[in-house]
Design a protein around this motif. Structure first.
Motif, PDB file in Angstrom:
ATOM      1  N   ALA A   1       0.826  -1.204   0.000  1.00 50.00           N
ATOM      2  CA  ALA A   1       0.000   0.000   0.000  1.00 50.00           C
ATOM      3  C   ALA A   1       0.862   1.256   0.000  1.00 50.00           C
ATOM      4  O   ALA A   1       0.579   2.227  -0.711  1.00 50.00           O
ATOM      5  N   LEU A   2       1.939   1.245   0.778  1.00 51.64           N
ATOM      6  CA  LEU A   2       2.816   2.406   0.832  1.00 51.64           C
ATOM      7  C   LEU A   2       3.562   2.615  -0.488  1.00 51.64           C
ATOM      8  O   LEU A   2       3.966   3.735  -0.805  1.00 51.64           O
ATOM      9  N   ALA A   3       3.713   1.542  -1.251  1.00 49.00           N
ATOM     10  CA  ALA A   3       4.297   1.680  -2.594  1.00 49.00           C
ATOM     11  C   ALA A   3       3.279   2.187  -3.597  1.00 49.00           C
ATOM     12  O   ALA A   3       3.640   2.477  -4.750  1.00 49.00           O
ATOM     13  N   GLY A   4       2.009   2.305  -3.164  1.00 52.18           N
ATOM     14  CA  GLY A   4       1.004   2.941  -4.006  1.00 52.18           C
ATOM     15  C   GLY A   4       0.018   2.023  -4.682  1.00 52.18           C
ATOM     16  O   GLY A   4      -0.728   2.463  -5.560  1.00 52.18           O
ATOM     17  N   TYR A   5      -0.052   0.745  -4.281  1.00 47.58           N
ATOM     18  CA  TYR A   5      -0.880  -0.219  -5.002  1.00 47.58           C
ATOM     19  C   TYR A   5      -2.070  -0.716  -4.179  1.00 47.58           C
ATOM     20  O   TYR A   5      -1.920  -1.163  -3.042  1.00 47.58           O
ATOM     21  N   ASP A   6      -3.245  -0.632  -4.809  1.00 48.76           N
ATOM     22  CA  ASP A   6      -4.446  -1.273  -4.275  1.00 48.76           C
ATOM     23  C   ASP A   6      -4.516  -2.726  -4.694  1.00 48.76           C
ATOM     24  O   ASP A   6      -5.019  -3.568  -3.949  1.00 48.76           O
ATOM     25  N   ALA A   7      -4.055  -3.031  -5.922  1.00 51.52           N
ATOM     26  CA  ALA A   7      -4.259  -4.361  -6.469  1.00 51.52           C
ATOM     27  C   ALA A   7      -3.158  -4.739  -7.449  1.00 51.52           C
ATOM     28  O   ALA A   7      -2.628  -3.896  -8.177  1.00 51.52           O
ATOM     29  N   LEU A   8      -2.819  -6.038  -7.439  1.00 51.29           N
ATOM     30  CA  LEU A   8      -1.964  -6.662  -8.443  1.00 51.29           C
ATOM     31  C   LEU A   8      -2.789  -7.778  -9.063  1.00 51.29           C
ATOM     32  O   LEU A   8      -3.232  -8.696  -8.356  1.00 51.29           O
ATOM     33  N   ILE A   9      -3.002  -7.739 -10.371  1.00 44.36           N
ATOM     34  CA  ILE A   9      -3.866  -8.708 -11.044  1.00 44.36           C
ATOM     35  C   ILE A   9      -3.024  -9.507 -12.028  1.00 44.36           C
ATOM     36  O   ILE A   9      -2.597  -9.005 -13.072  1.00 44.36           O
ATOM     37  N   PHE A  10      -2.772 -10.777 -11.675  1.00 47.69           N
ATOM     38  CA  PHE A  10      -1.929 -11.656 -12.495  1.00 47.69           C
ATOM     39  C   PHE A  10      -2.819 -12.544 -13.369  1.00 47.69           C
ATOM     40  O   PHE A  10      -3.770 -13.160 -12.887  1.00 47.69           O
ATOM     41  N   SER A  11      -2.460 -12.638 -14.642  1.00 46.21           N
ATOM     42  CA  SER A  11      -3.115 -13.559 -15.565  1.00 46.21           C
ATOM     43  C   SER A  11      -2.048 -14.299 -16.355  1.00 46.21           C
ATOM     44  O   SER A  11      -0.870 -13.930 -16.337  1.00 46.21           O
ATOM     45  N   GLY A  12      -2.466 -15.365 -17.046  1.00 44.62           N
ATOM     46  CA  GLY A  12      -1.534 -16.099 -17.885  1.00 44.62           C
ATOM     47  C   GLY A  12      -0.600 -17.001 -17.098  1.00 44.62           C
ATOM     48  O   GLY A  12      -0.736 -17.171 -15.877  1.00 44.62           O
ATOM     49  N   ILE A  13       0.362 -17.576 -17.811  1.00 42.66           N
ATOM     50  CA  ILE A  13       1.378 -18.445 -17.219  1.00 42.66           C
ATOM     51  C   ILE A  13       2.731 -18.083 -17.819  1.00 42.66           C
ATOM     52  O   ILE A  13       2.889 -18.036 -19.050  1.00 42.66           O
ATOM     53  N   SER A  14       3.700 -17.825 -16.964  1.00 42.26           N
ATOM     54  CA  SER A  14       5.047 -17.499 -17.439  1.00 42.26           C
ATOM     55  C   SER A  14       5.721 -18.752 -17.997  1.00 42.26           C
ATOM     56  O   SER A  14       5.579 -19.845 -17.427  1.00 42.26           O
ATOM     57  N   PRO A  15       6.472 -18.624 -19.081  1.00 43.44           N
ATOM     58  CA  PRO A  15       7.194 -19.786 -19.614  1.00 43.44           C
ATOM     59  C   PRO A  15       8.338 -20.246 -18.717  1.00 43.44           C
ATOM     60  O   PRO A  15       8.766 -21.397 -18.788  1.00 43.44           O
ATOM     61  N   THR A  16       8.837 -19.361 -17.871  1.00 46.49           N
ATOM     62  CA  THR A  16       9.938 -19.681 -16.958  1.00 46.49           C
ATOM     63  C   THR A  16       9.643 -19.078 -15.590  1.00 46.49           C
ATOM     64  O   THR A  16       8.833 -18.149 -15.466  1.00 46.49           O
ATOM     65  N   PRO A  17      10.284 -19.578 -14.522  1.00 44.70           N
ATOM     66  CA  PRO A  17      10.058 -19.000 -13.191  1.00 44.70           C
ATOM     67  C   PRO A  17      10.425 -17.518 -13.141  1.00 44.70           C
ATOM     68  O   PRO A  17      11.479 -17.110 -13.632  1.00 44.70           O
ATOM     69  N   ILE A  18       9.536 -16.736 -12.527  1.00 48.41           N
ATOM     70  CA  ILE A  18       9.763 -15.291 -12.424  1.00 48.41           C
ATOM     71  C   ILE A  18       9.292 -14.808 -11.046  1.00 48.41           C
ATOM     72  O   ILE A  18       8.605 -15.515 -10.317  1.00 48.41           O
ATOM     73  N   TYR A  19       9.690 -13.582 -10.717  1.00 44.90           N
ATOM     74  CA  TYR A  19       9.095 -12.917  -9.560  1.00 44.90           C
ATOM     75  C   TYR A  19       8.817 -11.476  -9.934  1.00 44.90           C
ATOM     76  O   TYR A  19       9.425 -10.938 -10.878  1.00 44.90           O
ATOM     77  N   LEU A  20       7.887 -10.857  -9.235  1.00 39.75           N
ATOM     78  CA  LEU A  20       7.534  -9.462  -9.488  1.00 39.75           C
ATOM     79  C   LEU A  20       8.279  -8.584  -8.505  1.00 39.75           C
ATOM     80  O   LEU A  20       8.252  -8.836  -7.298  1.00 39.75           O
ATOM     81  N   LYS A  21       8.926  -7.556  -9.015  1.00 38.73           N
ATOM     82  CA  LYS A  21       9.674  -6.616  -8.181  1.00 38.73           C
ATOM     83  C   LYS A  21       9.028  -5.238  -8.264  1.00 38.73           C
ATOM     84  O   LYS A  21       8.837  -4.700  -9.351  1.00 38.73           O
ATOM     85  N   ILE A  22       8.704  -4.683  -7.094  1.00 41.00           N
ATOM     86  CA  ILE A  22       8.021  -3.396  -7.025  1.00 41.00           C
ATOM     87  C   ILE A  22       8.799  -2.439  -6.131  1.00 41.00           C
ATOM     88  O   ILE A  22       9.176  -2.790  -5.008  1.00 41.00           O
ATOM     89  N   THR A  23       9.045  -1.254  -6.629  1.00 40.34           N
ATOM     90  CA  THR A  23       9.529  -0.147  -5.806  1.00 40.34           C
ATOM     91  C   THR A  23       8.601   1.038  -6.038  1.00 40.34           C
ATOM     92  O   THR A  23       7.639   0.941  -6.801  1.00 40.34           O
ATOM     93  N   ASP A  24       8.887   2.157  -5.398  1.00 44.06           N
ATOM     94  CA  ASP A  24       8.045   3.334  -5.587  1.00 44.06           C
ATOM     95  C   ASP A  24       7.988   3.764  -7.052  1.00 44.06           C
ATOM     96  O   ASP A  24       6.959   4.231  -7.535  1.00 44.06           O
ATOM     97  N   LYS A  25       9.087   3.590  -7.753  1.00 41.55           N
ATOM     98  CA  LYS A  25       9.200   4.149  -9.102  1.00 41.55           C
ATOM     99  C   LYS A  25       9.159   3.111 -10.215  1.00 41.55           C
ATOM    100  O   LYS A  25       9.145   3.462 -11.396  1.00 41.55           O
ATOM    101  N   SER A  26       9.169   1.819  -9.863  1.00 43.18           N
ATOM    102  CA  SER A  26       9.241   0.813 -10.926  1.00 43.18           C
ATOM    103  C   SER A  26       8.490  -0.444 -10.548  1.00 43.18           C
ATOM    104  O   SER A  26       8.282  -0.739  -9.364  1.00 43.18           O
ATOM    105  N   ILE A  27       8.102  -1.189 -11.562  1.00 39.05           N
ATOM    106  CA  ILE A  27       7.491  -2.507 -11.389  1.00 39.05           C
ATOM    107  C   ILE A  27       7.957  -3.362 -12.557  1.00 39.05           C
ATOM    108  O   ILE A  27       7.875  -2.948 -13.714  1.00 39.05           O
ATOM    109  N   SER A  28       8.490  -4.540 -12.265  1.00 38.80           N
ATOM    110  CA  SER A  28       9.086  -5.352 -13.323  1.00 38.80           C
ATOM    111  C   SER A  28       9.039  -6.831 -12.963  1.00 38.80           C
ATOM    112  O   SER A  28       8.969  -7.207 -11.795  1.00 38.80           O
ATOM    113  N   LEU A  29       9.071  -7.675 -13.998  1.00 34.00           N
ATOM    114  CA  LEU A  29       9.190  -9.112 -13.820  1.00 34.00           C
ATOM    115  C   LEU A  29      10.650  -9.501 -13.937  1.00 34.00           C
ATOM    116  O   LEU A  29      11.341  -9.075 -14.873  1.00 34.00           O
ATOM    117  N   GLU A  30      11.131 -10.294 -12.983  1.00 34.69           N
ATOM    118  CA  GLU A  30      12.541 -10.658 -12.923  1.00 34.69           C
ATOM    119  C   GLU A  30      12.699 -12.183 -12.961  1.00 34.69           C
ATOM    120  O   GLU A  30      11.818 -12.926 -12.527  1.00 34.69           O
TER     121      GLU A  30
END
Length: 632
Positions: free
Chosen positions: A99-128
């Motif tokens: 919440a402090l990073a600014g998010y009410d919701a994260l909505i995931f769909s689909g299936i990744s072809p390889t193992p991943i994780y979601l990385k969130i900071t105040d200024k960025s959001i990315s799949l790693e």
């Protein structure tokens, strides 16, 4: 601006947009927001492990503020345990950080072809890339992403799965803050099916509150700390319930064959204090009901958060284990491997009763009641889907179907979700609540415990005077539906706020009216009636999801044990020689006398038809008629 992130794991695309203010007005946040998203996005008949299933993380309306106990986040999905509506809920610090990073919701769909994780900071959001995390236990994952030995919260927070989730174990959980679990219904398996190992979030902001909101927060925090009803939780956490339930017969034991144990002195609140080394609690909570405990494990000392009541009973009396060290080690293993302790204890108890009845055996484990090697070994085998663990990883419903030979009589579940640690023959409101809950057997869906706690003060504020006496008789089934429905609406609101139910429907220290001043400060000008109507809207929308999946009255039932097998209740007495508590003479018995009558009244009060489907006029009243029409 509060944000919603849409993450397509199949393509890697991430879209961030402002959360629709109208959705927040109708559903507030947390569980309500998750229910609306899942209902609108999901088509009926979807495979829970398929790319069309959604995994939705949502925060409560008060998340991100130091509001008392507003530490809980919500995960919504189609459940692989029930093939119906699924959600799980967890505390700790992950939700507030998101919440402090600014998010009410994260909505995931689909299936990744390889193992991943979601990385969130105040200024960025990315799949790693998460190849280096795949196969690891939850503690290892958090150590890698946060830094081993780092002070709690200093480098952010992580929510992740263990091997159980990767192996699509249908009772797999999501773990955050090392010992906090979003567990019920198999969210870890859905997360694993999407090859999503973890969500990491780091917020730089500590949050801002207006002077008016800070004053309201201070007032409620002081109230909670001083309320006598909260003292049991403050002093010993939820395990204060162990002895109380053993006296009344409400302590599930031997897979619900019994409701009491002769070894309660080993594992009541006083006994468990001996294993505590540190008091703990969720972020923004003035109650601090948790702890860190240390026990002697099979390979040395074992540290774990808790164990709390549900886990203590599930890994203790349910499997007829009298050794707290085994409970502590089992709790640790479930957290590290990513398993729901409630379902894990129940599926092991199911296997033990099947063995007792001569219809299940195994070369690796004795399956004898209370055998520590069986209990701890099965936890590992279930997580890895190894040997008999592969069968039990399916949950009691599917395991019973595969075993046959009458095994379904020993499968303690509703809609495919294992029954939590209440004895329905004694706790009649919970019995009805387990049966009708939209996510399967669920003590936290309505928490109908006003009668069990003798809370006449609260009952008189909520219910008509003419029904109070009978409603407060715990054995009397007549008005259990009335108590449950109010609790279901308030529980839905608690989850939408992101607050812990220990402060609301567990003890009713806070009532819906106590939230109105804070809501008004945040721009939600509601009265108590309109607020409870939002809770009712959430419950009915979740019901519509299940109806769309083919659920109806036939699914609102309990295992026949509770309606056909009378359970004896014994006096808790002191052995004159040892001074220890023993079970003495039988002083009563318990059974559900008329489940259909309770269910009929529940449907009638809800304005649902005889099959449990909301009537059009009720949906019109709640603003849900269009949702109903859309799948007719």
């Amino acid at each position: 601006m509060a944000k919603t992130a849409w993450i397509n794991l199949s393509t890697g695309e991430i879209r961030v947009e402002e959360t629709d203010p109208e959705l927040l007005r109708q559903y507030l946040g947390g569980r309500g927001l998750g229910a609306k998203y899942l209902y609108d996005l999901m088509q009926p008949g979807v495979d829970p492990f398929g790319p069309e299933n959604y995994l939705i993380f949502t925060n409560g309306l008060f998340s991100g503020f130091p509001w008392p106990s507003a530490s809980r986040y919500h995960v919504t999905f189609k459940s692989p345990a029930t093939n119906g509506y699924g959600y799980a809920n967890s505390g700790g610090g992950f939700g507030p950080e998101l919440a402090l990073a600014g998010y009410d919701a994260l909505i995931f769909s689909g299936i990744s072809p390889t193992p991943i994780y979601l990385k969130i900071t105040d200024k960025s959001i990315s799949l790693e890339n998460a190849n280096h995390l795949w196969g690891k236990r939850t503690g290892e994952v958090q150590d890698i992403l946060l830094g081993a030995g780092t002070p709690t919260g200093a480098n952010g927070r992580v929510s992740c799965i263990g091997p159980a989730g990767e192996n699509l174990v249908r009772i797999a959980s999501i773990i955050n803050d090392y010992g906090r679990a979003a567990a019920r219904g198999g969210p870890g398996a859905v997360m694993g099916s999407k090859k999503l190992k973890a969500v990491y979030v780091k917020a730089s902001s500590k949050g801002k509150s207006s002077p008016e909101l800070r004053e309201e927060i201070k007032r409620l925090s002081q109230h909670l700390r001083k309320d006598p009803k909260m003292q049991g939780l403050i002093d010993t956490g939820t395990v204060f319930l162990m002895r109380i339930k053993n006296i009344s017969g409400d302590l599930p034991a031997r897979n619900h064959q019994l409701g009491q144990v002769p070894f309660i002195d080993n594992m009541d609140g006083t006994a468990l204090k001996e294993y505590r080394i540190k008091r703990m609690g969720c972020r923004f909570c003035s109650v601090q009901c948790s702890c860190e405990s240390v026990g002697q494990g099979s390979e040395g000392p074992v540290h774990t958060e808790g164990p709390e009541y549900e886990t203590t009973d599930a890994l203790g009396p349910v499997v007829w284990n009298d050794d707290v060290n085994v409970i502590i080690e089992g709790n640790y293993l479930c957290n590290e491997l990513g398993l729901d302790t409630i379902s894990t204890g129940k599926v092991i108890g199911f296997a033990m009763e099947c063995h007792e009845k001569g219809i299940l055996s195994d070369d690796d484990f004795s399956l004898d009641w209370g055998d520590s090697s069986t209990i701890l070994g099965l936890i590992k085998s279930i997580s890895n889907r190894k040997g008999i663990g592969d069968l039990l990883a399916e949950g009691t419903k599917r395991a019973a179907e595969k075993i046959g030979k009458g095994a379904d009589a020993f499968a303690m579940h509703v809609k495919g979700l294992e029954i939590p640690e209440q004895e329905p023959r004694v706790s009649k409101g919970f019995g009805l609540g387990h049966a009708v809950s939209n996510r399967g057997a669920d003590h936290l869906y309505g928490l109908p415990a006003i009668d069990l706690g003798g809370n006449f003060e609260t009952a008189r504020k909520i219910f008509p005077a003419e029904i109070i006496d009978e409603l407060m008789e715990s054995y009397n089934e007549k008005y259990k539906a009335d108590m449950l429905i109010y609790g279901e609406h308030f529980c839905a609101l608690s989850d939408a706020f992101g607050v812990c139910k220990f402060t609301t429907t567990e003890e009713y220290s806070l009532l819906p009216a106590d939230f109105l001043p804070g809501l008004k400060i945040l721009g939600y000008d509601l009265d108590e009636k309109s607020l409870l109507k939002i809770g009712e809207r959430i419950v009915n929308l979740e019901r519509l999801f299940n109806i769309r999946e083919g659920f109806d009255r036939k699914d609102d039932n309990l295992p026949r044990r509770f309606t056909t097998e009378e359970m004896p209740i014994y006096a808790n007495e002191r052995d004159p020689e040892t001074g220890k508590t023993i079970l003495g003479k039988q002083i009563g018995s318990a059974i559900i006398q008329d489940m259909d009558a309770m269910l009929d009244r529940y449907y009638q009060l809800r304005n649902w038809d005889e099959l449990g489907k909301p009537k059009p006029e009720k949906l019109q009243e709640l603003g849900l008629l269009q949702e109903f029409v859309s799948f007719q």
